[in-house]
Design an enzyme around this catalytic site. Structure first.
Site, PDB file in Angstrom:
ATOM      1  N   GLU A  59       0.840  -1.212   0.000  1.00 32.57           N
ATOM      2  CA  GLU A  59       0.000   0.000   0.000  1.00 32.57           C
ATOM      3  C   GLU A  59       0.868   1.252   0.000  1.00 32.57           C
ATOM      4  OE1 GLU A  59      -2.025  -0.449   3.715  1.00 32.57           O
ATOM      5  OE2 GLU A  59      -3.244  -2.140   3.058  1.00 32.57           O
ATOM      6  N   ARG A  65       3.195   7.655  -0.218  1.00 37.46           N
ATOM      7  CA  ARG A  65       4.158   8.739  -0.323  1.00 37.46           C
ATOM      8  C   ARG A  65       5.159   8.523  -1.455  1.00 37.46           C
ATOM      9  NH1 ARG A  65       5.712  11.877   4.197  1.00 37.46           N
ATOM     10  NH2 ARG A  65       4.913  10.192   5.506  1.00 37.46           N
ATOM     11  N   TYR A 117       4.593  18.312  11.456  1.00 38.89           N
ATOM     12  CA  TYR A 117       5.617  17.299  11.740  1.00 38.89           C
ATOM     13  C   TYR A 117       7.028  17.887  11.738  1.00 38.89           C
ATOM     14  CZ  TYR A 117       1.741  14.673   9.596  1.00 38.89           C
ATOM     15  OH  TYR A 117       0.509  14.185   9.237  1.00 38.89           O
ATOM     16  N   CYS A 154      -2.305  33.946  10.431  1.00 43.47           N
ATOM     17  CA  CYS A 154      -2.035  34.642  11.690  1.00 43.47           C
ATOM     18  C   CYS A 154      -1.615  33.691  12.801  1.00 43.47           C
ATOM     19  CB  CYS A 154      -3.275  35.404  12.110  1.00 43.47           C
ATOM     20  SG  CYS A 154      -3.928  36.373  10.758  1.00 43.47           S
ATOM     21  N   GLU A 155      -0.560  32.956  12.591  1.00 45.18           N
ATOM     22  CA  GLU A 155       0.014  32.099  13.625  1.00 45.18           C
ATOM     23  C   GLU A 155       1.513  32.012  13.381  1.00 45.18           C
ATOM     24  OE1 GLU A 155      -1.627  28.331  14.412  1.00 45.18           O
ATOM     25  OE2 GLU A 155      -3.633  28.879  13.737  1.00 45.18           O
TER      26      GLU A 155
END
Ligand code: LLP
Length: 421
Positions: A275, A278, A318, A346-347
């Site tokens: 499976e 990525r 991550y 805004c972070e």
């Protein structure tokens, strides 16, 4: 290997200048290469050549219908983890008998959907789920083909948020309990065991954890057969890592992974299912964004992009590293300097990279995030009411928008005002 290379001083996606796509589509956007997607899928075909197998593309990595259609045309099966993904696989023309249904919390509705539409197998993750599937199958008068996902208690040596094969993780059934659980499956008339499933994590950069897991699966295959169970298939999950170009990481190649599978499990007479997600899509996609401002701060210079954490969450979530390259090829030998590369949300977490060495850049310049094809667009949100960004697929000298950018009106119209307001 991918098909995003500099040519004549600028970045191309296959035979299309990335700048042309930016002009036509606007930034930011995701761009995928058909040739790279195809090549990466075929690497797994080559790796498993000579043994019966089915490559079930883990569409959670990149699930645009155009990508799924390409995969279906290449002969892929699909690994799905929700009713929505199942519906996508069917819509892309994947026959039910090539769809495996994974996931730790399948609902009865999802079970019914897949049993009615056709499914290769459910990968069961818990005993309550096993009982529920038995009931749903009986209510429909069918027998559900299943594997049990075993948790081999192996350290995948990857980021904690994407490791799944340790006993403390929520996934699978402890391998030590597998014989008991298969005995229970055999006793349930709505279920038929067809094999064993294992998946230990994502972005694995060494074969060693695979070796440990596969050896446990080999032993379990023998033990379950001795108990009288038919083990026809071994689903080995996904997880093979890709180079993100930091620390010159060189994860094992699909060919080496395939050789390991053959070495440990090749004599079991089983059909092998894998499976991968990525490795198929990751380096087949880039995120293209434009610098809005160069902001010179105290001791730090910020490149403020029009792309943000809502478009590509991996760095914020991550601490993932993505290579960021200018679309116009820098002049050879030009001095680089460090930039903080950030989005407009805004972070402070909306930071893609800190102190990243880049050639001189300024407002209006285009940059490309490499290795953004997997877990990029699929994890995007509309936080700050920033529309989901378009996806573009390139093939040789053609490109097509495979998901358009919604207008503000479309976003607003999705909401409804209750009658009392
Ligand atoms: N099979 C199962 C049961 C999985 O849970 C996964 C990924 C795969 C296959 C595919 O694994 P891959 O070949 O893509 O490594 N959002 C994270 C990755 C989450 C992976 C979840 N499961 C990231 O951006 O790194």
């Amino acid at each position: 290997m991918d098909h995003f290379l500099y040519r004549d001083g600028e970045l191309y996606a296959e035979d299309v200048p990335v700048r042309d796509i930016a002009d036509g589509v606007g930034t930011p956007f995701y761009c995928y290469s058909t040739a790279t997607l195809t090549r990466h899928f075929q690497l797994f075909e080559e790796a498993l050549h000579g043994m019966p197998h089915l490559i079930c593309y883990a569409m959670k990595a990149a699930s645009n219908q155009a990508i799924l259609t390409l995969m279906a045309q290449l002969g892929a099966g699909m690994d799905v983890v929700s009713g929505g993904e199942y519906a996508r696989a069917i819509a892309a023309g994947v026959p039910g008998e090539r769809i495996v249904f994974s996931g730790v919390g399948k609902t009865r509705t999802e079970m019914r959907q897949a049993l009615q539409g056709g499914v290769r197998q459910f990968n069961l993750e818990s005993e309550p789920e096993m009982e529920a599937l038995n009931e749903v199958a009986l209510s429909l008068g069918v027998v559900a083909p299943v594997t049990v996902r075993v948790n081999p208690d192996v350290d995948a040596q990857t980021h904690a948020k994407i490791a799944t094969g340790k006993s403390e993780n929520k996934f699978g059934i402890p391998i030590t309990r597998a014989r008991e659980v298969y005995a229970r499956v055999a006793a349930l008339p709505g279920l038929r065991a067809v094999g064993i499933d294992v998946h230990i994590g994502s972005q694995l950069t060494s074969l060693e954890p695979y070796r440990q897991a596969f050896e446990k699966v080999a032993d379990l295959t023998d033990a379950l057969r001795a108990d009288g169970h038919e083990i026809l298939r071994l689903d080995l999950g996904g997880g093979l890592g890709i180079p993100y170009l930091r620390d010159n990481q060189a994860p094992p190649l699909p060919l080496q992974y395939g050789a390991l599978i053959k070495e440990i499990l090749g004599d079991k007479g089983c059909e092998i299912e894998i499976e991968p997600g990525r490795l198929v899509a990751g380096n087949a996609g880039i995120l293209v964004s434009r610098v809005i401002y160069l902001k010179e701060g105290e001791g730090r210079d910020f490149l403020i992009l029009d792309g943000a954490m809502n478009d590509l969450i991996r760095p914020a979530m991550y601490d993932a590293h993505h290579d960021i390259v200018p679309v116009m090829e820098p002049v050879a030998g030009v001095a680089q300097r460090p930039f903080d590369i950030v989005g407009p949300v805004c972070e402070s977490g909306d930071t893609f990279a800190r102190g990243r060495m880049m050639p001189p850049m300024g407002a209006g310049d285009l940059v490309a995030f490499r290795s953004a094809g997997a877990y990029g667009a699929v994890m995007a949100s509309e936080y700050n009411t920033r529309p989901l960004i378009p996806e573009v697929l390139v093939q040789k000298d053609q490109f097509a928008v495979i998901r358009a950018r919604p207008s503000f009106e479309e976003i607003i119209e999705r909401d409804t005002i209750p009658p009392w307001l």
